[in-house]
Structure formats: structure tokens, C-alpha cells
Scaffold this motif. Structure first.
Motif, short mmCIF file in Angstrom:
data_model
loop_
_atom_site.label_atom_id
_atom_site.label_comp_id
_atom_site.label_asym_id
_atom_site.label_seq_id
_atom_site.Cartn_x
_atom_site.Cartn_y
_atom_site.Cartn_z
N ASN A 3 0.79 -1.22 0.00
CA ASN A 3 0.00 0.00 0.00
C ASN A 3 0.83 1.28 0.00
O ASN A 3 0.31 2.34 0.29
CB ASN A 3 -1.01 0.00 1.15
CG ASN A 3 -0.37 -0.02 2.52
OD1 ASN A 3 0.84 -0.08 2.65
ND2 ASN A 3 -1.20 0.04 3.53
N PHE A 4 2.12 1.17 -0.32
CA PHE A 4 2.89 2.39 -0.56
C PHE A 4 3.96 2.16 -1.60
O PHE A 4 4.39 1.04 -1.83
CB PHE A 4 3.46 3.01 0.72
CG PHE A 4 4.36 2.14 1.54
CD1 PHE A 4 5.70 2.01 1.23
CD2 PHE A 4 3.86 1.47 2.64
CE1 PHE A 4 6.53 1.23 2.00
CE2 PHE A 4 4.68 0.70 3.42
CZ PHE A 4 6.02 0.58 3.10
N ASP A 8 8.19 6.18 -0.84
CA ASP A 8 7.83 5.98 0.56
C ASP A 8 8.69 4.88 1.18
O ASP A 8 9.12 4.97 2.32
CB ASP A 8 6.35 5.63 0.66
CG ASP A 8 5.77 5.85 2.04
OD1 ASP A 8 6.53 6.20 2.96
OD2 ASP A 8 4.55 5.69 2.20
N TYR A 58 -1.67 2.88 7.29
CA TYR A 58 -2.19 3.35 6.01
C TYR A 58 -3.52 2.67 5.68
O TYR A 58 -4.43 3.29 5.15
CB TYR A 58 -1.19 3.07 4.89
CG TYR A 58 -0.10 4.10 4.73
CD1 TYR A 58 0.20 5.01 5.72
CD2 TYR A 58 0.64 4.17 3.57
CE1 TYR A 58 1.20 5.93 5.57
CE2 TYR A 58 1.65 5.10 3.39
CZ TYR A 58 1.92 5.97 4.41
OH TYR A 58 2.91 6.90 4.23
N ILE A 63 -5.10 5.23 3.26
CA ILE A 63 -4.05 5.91 2.50
C ILE A 63 -3.36 4.89 1.61
O ILE A 63 -3.09 3.77 2.00
CB ILE A 63 -3.03 6.56 3.45
CG1 ILE A 63 -3.71 7.59 4.34
CG2 ILE A 63 -1.88 7.19 2.67
CD1 ILE A 63 -2.83 8.11 5.46
N ARG A 64 -3.05 5.30 0.40
CA ARG A 64 -2.31 4.45 -0.54
C ARG A 64 -1.42 5.38 -1.35
O ARG A 64 -1.92 6.21 -2.10
CB ARG A 64 -3.29 3.69 -1.43
CG ARG A 64 -2.64 2.69 -2.32
CD ARG A 64 -3.72 1.96 -3.12
NE ARG A 64 -3.10 1.08 -4.07
CZ ARG A 64 -3.12 -0.23 -3.96
NH1 ARG A 64 -3.76 -0.78 -2.97
NH2 ARG A 64 -2.53 -0.97 -4.85
N THR A 65 -0.11 5.24 -1.23
CA THR A 65 0.80 6.16 -1.90
C THR A 65 1.42 5.58 -3.15
O THR A 65 2.35 6.15 -3.70
CB THR A 65 1.92 6.61 -0.95
OG1 THR A 65 2.68 5.49 -0.54
CG2 THR A 65 1.37 7.33 0.26
N CYS A 66 0.92 4.45 -3.61
CA CYS A 66 1.43 3.90 -4.86
C CYS A 66 0.40 4.10 -5.96
O CYS A 66 -0.78 4.24 -5.70
CB CYS A 66 1.79 2.43 -4.72
SG CYS A 66 0.42 1.38 -4.29
N LYS A 67 0.90 4.11 -7.17
CA LYS A 67 0.01 4.28 -8.31
C LYS A 67 -0.75 2.96 -8.54
O LYS A 67 -0.20 1.88 -8.43
CB LYS A 67 0.80 4.64 -9.55
CG LYS A 67 1.51 5.97 -9.38
CD LYS A 67 2.18 6.33 -10.67
CE LYS A 67 3.09 7.44 -10.50
NZ LYS A 67 3.07 8.66 -10.50
N CYS A 73 2.95 -2.36 -6.83
CA CYS A 73 2.04 -2.13 -5.71
C CYS A 73 0.97 -3.19 -5.59
O CYS A 73 0.23 -3.22 -4.62
CB CYS A 73 1.38 -0.77 -5.82
SG CYS A 73 2.46 0.56 -5.32
#
Length: 79
Positions: A3-4, A8, A58, A63-67, A73
Motif C-alpha cells: 500500500n505504498f 515511501d 495506512y 491511505i495508498r501512496t502507490c500508483k 504495488c
């Protein structure tokens, strides 16, 4: 499930290594027992989450900071 993203991950690994080394590199922090352990524990958590690329916090906050269209991801699968 990851999830990142990569940036990150790098930040977590570098910050985790710095926090793990900090109590041993500074004399004033080495004398504080519980604070030294707490800082090392936070560093260890950052390193572990950086290695496995999953952060439970996350997930809790959505929250998810990857595409979403990247294979790094989704564990090798497109999302």
C-alpha cells in the motif's frame, strides 16, 4: 497487498536506519534508557514496513501512496 510506493519505501528504510543508529551515535541519548529503546523500536517498525511494503496504519486511514496501475504495488498483478 502493498500500500505504498517506492519513494515511501526508500524514506522509511533510510529514516528507520537513522533512528536505529541514533541512540548509539549520540552520548546524551545513550544515557536515556527508555527513550533509546523507543526510538530504536520506531526505527525497527519503519524498516520492517519498508521491507514488506505494507503499513497497517495506512490501511486504517485508507491511505495508498502507490500508483494503482503499477505492478510493484499489486504484488505482481495489475489492480
Amino acid at each position: 497487498m502493498k500500500n505504498f510506493g517506492s519513494m515511501d519505501r526508500v524514506i522509511r528504510l533510510v529514516l528507520g536506519l537513522c533512528l536505529m543508529a541514533l541512540p548509539f551515535m549520540t552520548s546524551w541519548l545513550a544515557s536515556l534508557g527508555y527513550l533509546r529503546v523507543a526510538i530504536s523500536a520506531i526505527g525497527l517498525v519503519l524498516i520492517v514496513t519498508g521491507i514488506i511494503r505494507f503499513c497497517p496504519a495506512y490501511t486504517l486511514f485508507g491511505i495508498r501512496t502507490c500508483k494503482l496501475n503499477r505492478t510493484d504495488c499489486a504484488g505482481g498483478h495489475f489492480v
